[in-house]
Design a protein around this motif. Structure first.
Motif, PDB file in Angstrom:
ATOM      1  N   LEU A 115       0.832  -1.203   0.000  1.00 54.26           N
ATOM      2  CA  LEU A 115       0.000   0.000   0.000  1.00 54.26           C
ATOM      3  C   LEU A 115       0.866   1.252   0.000  1.00 54.26           C
ATOM      4  CD1 LEU A 115      -2.790   1.176   0.021  1.00 54.26           C
ATOM      5  CD2 LEU A 115      -3.015   0.538   2.425  1.00 54.26           C
ATOM      6  N   ILE A 116       1.912   1.275   0.818  1.00 51.57           N
ATOM      7  CA  ILE A 116       2.822   2.415   0.808  1.00 51.57           C
ATOM      8  C   ILE A 116       3.556   2.496  -0.526  1.00 51.57           C
ATOM      9  CG2 ILE A 116       4.970   3.318   1.790  1.00 51.57           C
ATOM     10  CD1 ILE A 116       4.007   2.649   4.516  1.00 51.57           C
TER      11      ILE A 116
ATOM     12  N   ILE B  47       1.189   4.065  -3.093  1.00 51.54           N
ATOM     13  CA  ILE B  47       1.072   5.511  -2.920  1.00 51.54           C
ATOM     14  C   ILE B  47       2.331   6.199  -3.429  1.00 51.54           C
ATOM     15  CG2 ILE B  47       0.912   7.367  -1.216  1.00 51.54           C
ATOM     16  CD1 ILE B  47      -1.738   5.945  -1.679  1.00 51.54           C
ATOM     17  N   ALA B  48       3.496   5.603  -3.174  1.00 53.08           N
ATOM     18  CA  ALA B  48       4.750   6.167  -3.678  1.00 53.08           C
ATOM     19  C   ALA B  48       4.763   6.172  -5.208  1.00 53.08           C
ATOM     20  CB  ALA B  48       5.937   5.379  -3.136  1.00 53.08           C
ATOM     21  N   ALA B  49       4.330   5.063  -5.820  1.00 51.49           N
ATOM     22  CA  ALA B  49       4.308   4.976  -7.282  1.00 51.49           C
ATOM     23  C   ALA B  49       3.349   5.999  -7.883  1.00 51.49           C
ATOM     24  CB  ALA B  49       3.926   3.570  -7.722  1.00 51.49           C
ATOM     25  N   LEU B  50       2.225   6.231  -7.218  1.00 50.04           N
ATOM     26  CA  LEU B  50       1.265   7.234  -7.687  1.00 50.04           C
ATOM     27  C   LEU B  50       1.846   8.645  -7.593  1.00 50.04           C
ATOM     28  CD1 LEU B  50      -1.985   5.758  -6.107  1.00 50.04           C
ATOM     29  CD2 LEU B  50      -1.541   6.032  -8.563  1.00 50.04           C
TER      30      LEU B  50
ATOM     31  N   PRO C  10      10.259  -3.749  -5.070  1.00 52.18           N
ATOM     32  CA  PRO C  10       9.246  -4.459  -4.271  1.00 52.18           C
ATOM     33  C   PRO C  10       9.739  -4.844  -2.879  1.00 52.18           C
ATOM     34  CG  PRO C  10       9.330  -5.335  -6.502  1.00 52.18           C
ATOM     35  CD  PRO C  10      10.503  -4.413  -6.356  1.00 52.18           C
ATOM     36  N   TRP C  11      11.047  -4.850  -2.688  1.00 53.43           N
ATOM     37  CA  TRP C  11      11.605  -5.236  -1.386  1.00 53.43           C
ATOM     38  C   TRP C  11      12.246  -4.050  -0.653  1.00 53.43           C
ATOM     39  CZ3 TRP C  11      12.646  -7.845  -5.995  1.00 53.43           C
ATOM     40  CH2 TRP C  11      13.736  -7.364  -6.732  1.00 53.43           C
ATOM     41  N   ASP C  12      12.013  -2.837  -1.121  1.00 53.04           N
ATOM     42  CA  ASP C  12      12.447  -1.654  -0.379  1.00 53.04           C
ATOM     43  C   ASP C  12      11.518  -1.449   0.816  1.00 53.04           C
ATOM     44  OD1 ASP C  12      14.651  -0.880  -1.886  1.00 53.04           O
ATOM     45  OD2 ASP C  12      13.471   0.366  -3.248  1.00 53.04           O
ATOM     46  N   ILE C  13      12.098  -1.164   1.967  1.00 50.01           N
ATOM     47  CA  ILE C  13      11.311  -0.964   3.186  1.00 50.01           C
ATOM     48  C   ILE C  13      11.665   0.379   3.807  1.00 50.01           C
ATOM     49  CG2 ILE C  13      10.872  -1.839   5.520  1.00 50.01           C
ATOM     50  CD1 ILE C  13      11.410  -4.631   4.496  1.00 50.01           C
ATOM     51  N   TRP C  14      10.629   1.132   4.201  1.00 50.04           N
ATOM     52  CA  TRP C  14      10.839   2.429   4.845  1.00 50.04           C
ATOM     53  C   TRP C  14       9.561   2.830   5.598  1.00 50.04           C
ATOM     54  CZ3 TRP C  14       9.527   1.939  -0.302  1.00 50.04           C
ATOM     55  CH2 TRP C  14       8.437   2.682  -0.752  1.00 50.04           C
ATOM     56  N   GLY C  15       9.697   3.896   6.367  1.00 54.64           N
ATOM     57  CA  GLY C  15       8.545   4.519   7.005  1.00 54.64           C
ATOM     58  C   GLY C  15       7.714   3.591   7.870  1.00 54.64           C
ATOM     59  N   ALA C  16       6.398   3.587   7.622  1.00 54.56           N
ATOM     60  CA  ALA C  16       5.443   2.852   8.464  1.00 54.56           C
ATOM     61  C   ALA C  16       5.347   1.370   8.124  1.00 54.56           C
ATOM     62  CB  ALA C  16       4.061   3.503   8.358  1.00 54.56           C
TER      63      ALA C  16
ATOM     64  N   VAL D 126       5.296   7.844   5.164  1.00 52.88           N
ATOM     65  CA  VAL D 126       4.959   7.349   3.823  1.00 52.88           C
ATOM     66  C   VAL D 126       5.983   7.779   2.770  1.00 52.88           C
ATOM     67  CG1 VAL D 126       3.162   7.334   2.033  1.00 52.88           C
ATOM     68  CG2 VAL D 126       2.510   7.433   4.452  1.00 52.88           C
ATOM     69  N   SER D 127       6.483   8.990   2.877  1.00 55.36           N
ATOM     70  CA  SER D 127       7.403   9.523   1.872  1.00 55.36           C
ATOM     71  C   SER D 127       8.688   8.706   1.812  1.00 55.36           C
ATOM     72  CB  SER D 127       7.737  10.986   2.171  1.00 55.36           C
ATOM     73  OG  SER D 127       8.404  11.095   3.413  1.00 55.36           O
TER      74      SER D 127
END
Length: 284
Positions: free
Chosen positions: A208-209, A212-215, A222-228, A267-268
């Motif tokens: 989901l994050i 939103i980033a792609a939008l 697909p395996w990048d992890i950050w934020g929430a 999210v950013s």
């Protein structure tokens, strides 16, 4: 609806010095998808093409910007991009790379397009597998359509695909926001969404994050992890993800909130993300 936001290559989809090469390709979604299929091979589906990948080839799947992907393709083979490479000589990536390259090609021709992160129902019966596809604006039908640029003839036969990859049904590719809503409402089992041994509401939240980033034109790995993003359902901020899901499901109806949510530090995309495949932090 602001189609111009998705009409030109920008950030990850910026083609850089390759603009002229892409401009010479036929400006039609199906033809561009076929071009992508002749340039790339999926890391995990390569054996079905009779290809065994070496470590250097597998490392290609960690490239993020499309200009770097095109740099490697043209460095190995200077022929026009319309010339299909032999399977063993193609650039290695995953669904995200097929999608991003397709989006960049469409945008180069002024066709509004964006990458969508979610789940495909057509790879494994009874499961929704982590996946990315293109969403492009159809002038003919005056609506957004989903296009799976990864599904060449070989994969259509391999996975027994019965629909047109140029117009993937919304119940066959479930956008991350829809997956979240289906599971939060109790209509679907969160454990049916994921990949390999990884599944559950936390996995949907990560996608989901990424959606939103792609939008917001930040098409991450697909395996990048950050934020929430979290690894346990119990650690999720459910209220935040409920908001993200509402925007993911109808991004054009929530254009203002789409940008505002992406400004949230939860999210950013930060300057450094955790690459879960390589098990290390990486600067962008």
């Amino acid at each position: 609806m602001n189609l111009d936001q998705y009409r030109k290559p920008v950030a990850m989809s910026d083609v850089g010095q390759h603009a002229t090469r892409l401009a010479g390709l036929p400006p039609e979604p199906g033809a561009l998808a076929k071009t992508v299929q002749g340039l790339m091979i999926h890391q995990h589906i390569a054996p079905t093409y009779g290809v065994t990948l070496g470590p250097d080839q597998r490392a290609q799947s960690h490239l993020r910007p499309v200009d770097a992907i095109l740099d490697e393709i043209t460095a190995r083979d200077a022929r026009p991009l319309s010339a299909a490479r032999a399977p063993g000589e193609r650039q290695v990536g995953v669904c995200r790379h097929f999608t991003l390259l397709h989006v960049a090609m469409l945008r180069t021709h002024g066709i509004p397009a964006r990458a969508r992160c979610g789940f495909g129902a057509y790879f494994e019966k009874g499961r929704y597998i982590d996946h990315w596809v293109t969403e492009y604006w159809s002038e003919q039908h005056q609506r957004w359509q989903l296009f799976d640029a990864q599904l060449d003839e070989h994969q259509r036969e391999l996975f027994k695909i019965s629909f047109d990859p140029a117009n993937v049904p919304r119940d066959q590719f479930v956008i991350a926001g829809d997956a979240w809503q289906l599971c939060r409402s109790g209509n679907n089992d969160p454990d049916s969404f994921g990949i390999l041994h990884m599944h559950g509401l936390w996995f949907i939240a990560g996608n989901l994050i990424r959606d939103i980033a792609a939008l917001n034109n930040r098409e991450m790995l697909p395996w990048d992890i950050w934020g929430a993003m979290r690894r346990k359902d119990s650690e999720l901020d459910l209220a935040l993800f409920d908001r993200l899901a509402a925007v993911s499901r109808e991004p054009d109806a929530h254009a203002g909130e789409l940008g505002a949510l992406f400004a949230d530090e939860r999210v950013s995309v930060p300057k450094v993300v955790f690459n879960a495949e390589l098990d290390r932090m990486q600067e962008l």
